[in-house]
Design a protein around this motif. Structure first.
Motif, PDB file in Angstrom:
ATOM      1  N   ALA A  51      58.668  35.033  24.542  1.00  0.00           N
ATOM      2  CA  ALA A  51      60.209  35.578  25.127  1.00  0.00           C
ATOM      3  C   ALA A  51      59.363  36.009  25.680  1.00  0.00           C
ATOM      4  CB  ALA A  51      60.138  36.808  23.985  1.00  0.00           C
ATOM      5  N   LEU A  52      58.733  36.297  26.617  1.00  0.00           N
ATOM      6  CA  LEU A  52      58.399  36.147  27.906  1.00  0.00           C
ATOM      7  C   LEU A  52      58.122  35.148  28.980  1.00  0.00           C
ATOM      8  CD1 LEU A  52      55.902  39.140  27.421  1.00  0.00           C
ATOM      9  CD2 LEU A  52      58.211  39.248  28.100  1.00  0.00           C
ATOM     10  N   ASP A  53      58.876  35.786  30.368  1.00  0.00           N
ATOM     11  CA  ASP A  53      57.770  34.856  31.174  1.00  0.00           C
ATOM     12  C   ASP A  53      56.182  35.014  31.554  1.00  0.00           C
ATOM     13  OD1 ASP A  53      59.725  32.199  32.028  1.00  0.00           O
ATOM     14  OD2 ASP A  53      61.062  34.413  33.366  1.00  0.00           O
ATOM     15  N   VAL A  54      55.654  34.758  31.447  1.00  0.00           N
ATOM     16  CA  VAL A  54      54.302  35.052  31.416  1.00  0.00           C
ATOM     17  C   VAL A  54      53.771  34.398  32.475  1.00  0.00           C
ATOM     18  CG1 VAL A  54      51.761  34.727  31.038  1.00  0.00           C
ATOM     19  CG2 VAL A  54      53.828  35.424  28.465  1.00  0.00           C
ATOM     20  N   VAL A  55      53.239  35.304  33.384  1.00  0.00           N
ATOM     21  CA  VAL A  55      52.128  35.188  34.632  1.00  0.00           C
ATOM     22  C   VAL A  55      50.756  35.625  34.471  1.00  0.00           C
ATOM     23  CG1 VAL A  55      52.052  34.858  37.685  1.00  0.00           C
ATOM     24  CG2 VAL A  55      55.262  35.377  36.289  1.00  0.00           C
ATOM     25  N   VAL A  56      50.208  33.972  34.915  1.00  0.00           N
ATOM     26  CA  VAL A  56      48.624  34.728  34.879  1.00  0.00           C
ATOM     27  C   VAL A  56      48.184  34.645  35.738  1.00  0.00           C
ATOM     28  CG1 VAL A  56      46.912  34.037  34.022  1.00  0.00           C
ATOM     29  CG2 VAL A  56      47.985  34.057  31.989  1.00  0.00           C
ATOM     30  N   LEU A  57      47.377  35.788  36.962  1.00  0.00           N
ATOM     31  CA  LEU A  57      47.248  35.642  37.811  1.00  0.00           C
ATOM     32  C   LEU A  57      45.356  35.637  38.386  1.00  0.00           C
ATOM     33  CD1 LEU A  57      47.719  36.955  41.047  1.00  0.00           C
ATOM     34  CD2 LEU A  57      46.783  39.302  40.161  1.00  0.00           C
ATOM     35  N   ASN A  58      45.002  34.570  38.733  1.00  0.00           N
ATOM     36  CA  ASN A  58      44.086  33.673  38.417  1.00  0.00           C
ATOM     37  C   ASN A  58      43.905  32.677  39.417  1.00  0.00           C
ATOM     38  OD1 ASN A  58      42.112  33.156  36.355  1.00  0.00           O
ATOM     39  ND2 ASN A  58      42.271  31.819  36.278  1.00  0.00           N
ATOM     40  N   PRO A  59      42.471  32.656  40.172  1.00  0.00           N
ATOM     41  CA  PRO A  59      42.090  31.354  41.051  1.00  0.00           C
ATOM     42  C   PRO A  59      42.177  29.774  41.114  1.00  0.00           C
ATOM     43  CG  PRO A  59      40.498  32.242  40.935  1.00  0.00           C
ATOM     44  CD  PRO A  59      41.714  33.428  40.094  1.00  0.00           C
ATOM     45  N   GLU A  60      42.495  29.510  39.516  1.00  0.00           N
ATOM     46  CA  GLU A  60      42.559  28.267  38.620  1.00  0.00           C
ATOM     47  C   GLU A  60      43.424  28.051  38.042  1.00  0.00           C
ATOM     48  OE1 GLU A  60      39.866  26.027  39.951  1.00  0.00           O
ATOM     49  OE2 GLU A  60      39.193  27.460  41.815  1.00  0.00           O
ATOM     50  N   GLU A  61      43.638  27.097  37.633  1.00  0.00           N
ATOM     51  CA  GLU A  61      44.922  26.385  36.743  1.00  0.00           C
ATOM     52  C   GLU A  61      44.976  27.066  35.538  1.00  0.00           C
ATOM     53  OE1 GLU A  61      49.261  25.956  36.803  1.00  0.00           O
ATOM     54  OE2 GLU A  61      47.799  26.030  38.995  1.00  0.00           O
ATOM     55  N   VAL A  62      45.518  28.016  34.842  1.00  0.00           N
ATOM     56  CA  VAL A  62      45.303  28.365  33.741  1.00  0.00           C
ATOM     57  C   VAL A  62      46.249  27.006  32.656  1.00  0.00           C
ATOM     58  CG1 VAL A  62      45.594  29.883  32.021  1.00  0.00           C
ATOM     59  CG2 VAL A  62      45.324  30.813  34.243  1.00  0.00           C
ATOM     60  N   GLU A  63      45.664  27.050  31.482  1.00  0.00           N
ATOM     61  CA  GLU A  63      46.816  25.915  30.371  1.00  0.00           C
ATOM     62  C   GLU A  63      47.176  26.883  29.606  1.00  0.00           C
ATOM     63  OE1 GLU A  63      44.760  23.221  28.646  1.00  0.00           O
ATOM     64  OE2 GLU A  63      42.856  22.855  30.020  1.00  0.00           O
ATOM     65  N   GLY A  64      49.016  25.740  29.793  1.00  0.00           N
ATOM     66  CA  GLY A  64      49.374  27.164  28.522  1.00  0.00           C
ATOM     67  C   GLY A  64      51.115  27.263  29.173  1.00  0.00           C
ATOM     68  N   ASP A  65      51.440  27.400  28.359  1.00  0.00           N
ATOM     69  CA  ASP A  65      53.479  27.477  28.622  1.00  0.00           C
ATOM     70  C   ASP A  65      52.898  28.792  29.246  1.00  0.00           C
ATOM     71  OD1 ASP A  65      56.142  27.209  29.207  1.00  0.00           O
ATOM     72  OD2 ASP A  65      56.761  28.357  27.459  1.00  0.00           O
ATOM     73  N   VAL A  66      52.765  29.336  30.697  1.00  0.00           N
ATOM     74  CA  VAL A  66      52.033  30.317  32.138  1.00  0.00           C
ATOM     75  C   VAL A  66      52.737  30.284  33.117  1.00  0.00           C
ATOM     76  CG1 VAL A  66      50.695  31.981  30.348  1.00  0.00           C
ATOM     77  CG2 VAL A  66      50.297  30.156  32.044  1.00  0.00           C
TER      78      VAL A  66
END
Length: 166
Positions: free
Chosen positions: A64-79
């Motif tokens: 239900a959210l727009d999830v943003v992951v703060l990370n130097p490398e690309e994160v897999e998933g719907d984020v």
């Protein structure tokens, strides 16, 4: 864009991380506050570890959210993977949000402080002393000034504080 930061703190000032979450039985209003705030905003910004810990057990919330992951490398998933706090904020602004919600962890919180992007702070102070929690830090030589206390309320034994940038 307004940036809200939500964190749980132990009485000794350490962040209560997922690994310490069983140290105290939090009132329901407090335990769900971070993601409850995120639901009101429609988004959540977090670090990779926080994402990995919560993405499976809170799948419906994350969907239900727009999830943003703060990370130097690309994160897999719907984020969306943001390389910096500024990138995260810019991304959410581009999606039409007027408020962003930062829900953890320590490195993510500290990167928002270092970038000067936290407009509101929601700190829940728990009556426990823990070791091994994260710490909130500012850039060496600076302080986390410029905030005023807007509200304090008790929820059980937890002090729920809300600070706003002046």
């Amino acid at each position: 864009m307004k940036v809200q930061l939500v964190a749980n703190l132990a009485a000794n000032g350490e962040l209560i991380l997922m690994a310490q979450s069983d140290a105290y039985e939090a009132p329901e209003e407090v335990s769900g506050m971070g993601f409850g705030t995120a639901m009101k905003c429609g988004n959540a910004i977090m670090g990779l570890t926080t994402y990995q810990l919560f993405s499976q057990i809170m799948k419906e919330v994350f969907d239900a959210l727009d999830v943003v992951v703060l990370n130097p490398e690309e994160v897999e998933g719907d984020v969306y993977t943001a390389k910096s706090p500024e990138d995260a904020v810019h991304y959410l602004e581009g999606k039409g949000y007027d408020t962003a919600c930062v829900v953890g962890g320590a490195m993510t919180y500290n990167s928002f402080f270092a970038a000067g992007l936290a407009d509101e702070l929601f700190f829940n102070l728990f009556p426990v002393v823990i070791g091994g929690g994260g710490t909130l830090e500012t850039t060496p030589g600076s302080t986390l000034g410029g905030y005023r206390l807007a509200e304090v309320k008790a929820c059980g034994d937890v002090a729920m504080t809300h600070f706003v940038r002046e």
